[in-house]
Structure formats: structure tokens, C-alpha cells
Write an enzyme that holds these catalytic residues in place. Structure first.
Site, mmCIF file in Angstrom:
data_model
loop_
_atom_site.group_PDB
_atom_site.id
_atom_site.type_symbol
_atom_site.label_atom_id
_atom_site.label_comp_id
_atom_site.label_asym_id
_atom_site.label_seq_id
_atom_site.Cartn_x
_atom_site.Cartn_y
_atom_site.Cartn_z
ATOM 1 N N LYS A 242 39.834 53.704 45.918
ATOM 2 C CA LYS A 242 39.418 54.942 45.267
ATOM 3 C C LYS A 242 38.071 55.336 45.853
ATOM 4 C CE LYS A 242 38.231 56.905 40.801
ATOM 5 N NZ LYS A 242 38.407 56.801 39.352
ATOM 6 N N LYS B 199 43.454 57.182 46.498
ATOM 7 C CA LYS B 199 42.946 58.374 45.823
ATOM 8 C C LYS B 199 41.596 58.787 46.383
ATOM 9 C CE LYS B 199 41.349 59.319 41.195
ATOM 10 N NZ LYS B 199 41.093 58.757 39.911
#
Ligand code: PBG
Length: 326
Positions: free
Chosen positions: A197, A252
Site C-alpha cells: 500500500k 493499492k
């Protein structure tokens, strides 16, 4: 060589293009995120994400039923917490009557045939809006935070959550959560790790959605989320989470990190999910509303790109839009 080889032969009509297509987007590839808030009959539109709203539990129910009827297999839930219930430790995350636990219980009782994943992270609950608790140096304290995350994950599992999704980027949390789940008999609870992330501008609209911009303004999470200049580091994160017991991986944001998605799917045997985050959704919505392109066409192209990169599934705020079109 040309003219014996003419690439356009296989592009000449829709039927032949479909026959030779390498990737197909299906409703069952999609995971639909929802923001859930307190109250009754609340549908509170999120200004920076046209078409997305915060729902109270009663209003969320029919949305989730509709998702299931469209062939979507899983939803992701995010809580919107009143400012008066936030504190420095994010204590509300460990309250078994908080909005997320009540939403999971209500949904599981009425719509048991759709999977639910929920974030493990403290940012919706902390007064400073960081994903963990702060140490004396003002930075998020990794190990103190892990103690909270382990309890939060256990509480979500007890509430009936199918998959806990640590999105906090603390070191070591996957192994600790897995151990705690096993110890309490939650052998079937999946851990979907936000393994890679990145600290990203593209989370902007999400932070409006959960009202952390209102409460804390712009936040820098660079001491725990990844540096977007790196990709080898993503592999290291992924391999650690795999060893610690993750069942699936999330990369992400999505579109700016297609190379990372591709690389991870080449090196890990776990299913990889791409997260088309709030800012990606907002960009496509806003551009389409200005006449730059057709929203549905651009969205299907963007989501299919994740499959081409190797993702097994996609988390997208457009999941219901796209599933109803497919
Ligand atoms: C919080 C969390 C964030 C997102 C999902 N979980 C925001 C952040 O890390 O600041 C972003 C999702 C999106 O932008 O759609 N841990």
C-alpha cells in the site's frame, strides 16, 4: 511477414474479437466498497465521489442485496465515525457495539450469501486520523499499534466478518493477527493483506468520505505507507505477508501501480486483488462528466487493465455500475 500476416484479420468483427480476447471482466471479479454511518434512513452523498454515498445500516441492506443479485461476491465495509467518538488511541475500534460490528452482524443475518471484508486499521477511529497509535516521538508506534490491530481483527471475526483486511502497513501484523485468530478458533477467517500500500495522493476522496480531512486536514503517512518510487520493496512486503499467513494480497492504488500488480502476480502464488482507489474513481467520473469520454467504456477499460496485469479480483467503487452493465 505482411501481407501473409495481417494483424487486422482477428479484429474485423465483434465475434472474432470476443473469440480471441485474452481477458474477460466478470461481475464475480468485483468487490464493492461501502461506507456505513450511524443513523436511520441516511443516504449522505460524498461530494468528491459522485455516485457514492455513506449509508446507515438500514439503507445499506438493499444496496448489498442488489450487489449480490448483480453477481458480486464480496463487499468491503468502511466505517464513518462521529468526531465525538474518536480519541488518540482509536478505542472505538475495540467497542463491540461500534458501527462496523453492528453492520456486519446485520448483514450476515439477512444476506449470508455475500462475503464481507473489513479494514483492520485505526484511522477511522483516531482523533489524529493516523492508522495507528502515536509514540512519544509523534510517529505511529508499530508495536503498540499491532496490539490494537490484533484485538480489532479478533473483534471483526467475532462479529462474523469473513475476511479481515489489514490496511495499516505496520510490520509484523499479519503473523500476529493469524496467531490470534487461530488461538480463538477462527480457522476460516481469511486475512486479505494490503501487502503493498503506497503513500498516495489518490486516497484524497476516501479521506473526505470517512471525514478524516474534516477532522485532520491533509495527512502524511509516509513513515508507514510505501514510497511510490519503489517496486522491489513491494515484493519484499508480499513475501513477508505470505510467510506470515496472508490468504490474499491487495495492491493499492491500482492504475498508477499496474507494474507492481504484474510483478507481484508473477512472484506470488496467492490471489492478488487490485484496489482502484477513490481518486482513480473520482478522476474517471469527473472527466466523463466533462465530456472527455464515456464513463462506462472508460471504467470497463480501466478495470480490464487490472485483469490483464494479472489481478484475480478488483475492489472498485464502480463495481455495481459495471456489474449491471456486463
Ligand atoms: C485506511 C484506508 C485508506 C484507504 C483504504 N483504507 C486511506 C488511507 O490509507 O489513508 C483508501 C481507499 C481509497 O482511497 O479508496 N487505512
Amino acid at each position: 511477414m505482411y501481407p501473409h500476416t495481417r494483424m487486422r484479420r482477428l479484429r474485423q468483427a465483434p465475434w472474432i474479437r470476443s473469440l480471441v480476447a485474452e481477458n474477460h471482466l466478470k461481475a464475480s471479479d468485483l468487490i464493492m466498497p461501502f461506507f456505513v454511518c450511524e443513523g436511520h434512513k441516511v443516504v449522505d452523498p460524498i461530494v468528491s465521489m459522485p455516485g457514492v454515498a455513506r449509508f446507515s445500516i438500514d439503507q445499506l441492506m438493499p444496496q448489498v442485496e442488489r450487489s449480490r443479485d448483480l453477481g458480486i461476491k464480496m463487499i468491503a465495509l468502511f466505517p464513518v465515525i462521529d468526531r465525538s467518538h474518536k480519541d488518540a488511541h482509536g478505542s472505538m475500534a475495540l467497542d463491540k457495539n461500534n458501527i462496523i460490528c453492528r453492520a456486519i452482524q446485520a448483514l450476515k443475518a439477512r444476506i449470508p450469501d455475500i462475503g464481507i471484508m473489513a479494514d483492520v486499521a485505526l484511522d477511522p477511529y483516531t482523533s489524529h486520523c493516523h492508522d495507528g497509535v502515536l509514540g512519544c516521538d509523534g510517529d505511529v508506534d508499530n508495536d503498540e499499534t499491532n496490539c490494537m490491530l490484533v484485538q480489532q481483527a479478533l473483534l471483526l471475526a467475532e462479529s462474523g466478518c469473513d475476511a479481515v483486511a489489514p490496511s495499516d502497513m505496520m510490520d509484523g501484523r499479519i503473523g500476529l493477527i493469524r496467531r490470534e485468530l487461530e488461538r480463538h478458533g477462527f480457522f476460516h477467517t481469511m486475512i486479505i493483506s494490503y501487502a503493498a500500500k503506497y503513500a498516495s495522493s489518490f486516497y484524497g476522496p476516501f479521506r473526505e468520505a470517512v471525514k478524516s480531512v474534516r477532522d485532520c486536514g491533509y495527512l502524511d503517512k509516509k513513515t508507514y505507507q510505501m514510497d511510490y518510487r519503489n517496486s522491489a520493496e513491494a515484493l519484499k512486503e508480499v513475501l513477508l505477508d505470505e510467510q506470515e499467513g496472508a490468504d490474499m494480497l491487495i495492491i493499492k492504488p491500482g492504475m498508477p501501480f499496474l507494474d507492481v500488480i504484474h510483478c507481484v502476480t508473477q512472484h506470488s502464488t496467492l490471489p492478488v486483488l487490485a484496489y482502484q482507489v477513490s481518486g482513480e474513481y473520482a478522476m474517471l467520473k469527473h472527466a466523463a462528466s466533462q465530456g472527455c469520454f464515456n464513463y462506462d467504456d472508460a471504467m470497463v477499460e480501466a478495470l480490464t487493465a487490472f485483469k490483464r496485469a494479472g489481478a484475480r479480483g478488483i475492489i472498485s467503487y464502480a463495481a455495481m455500475d459495471v456489474a449491471s452493465r456486463l
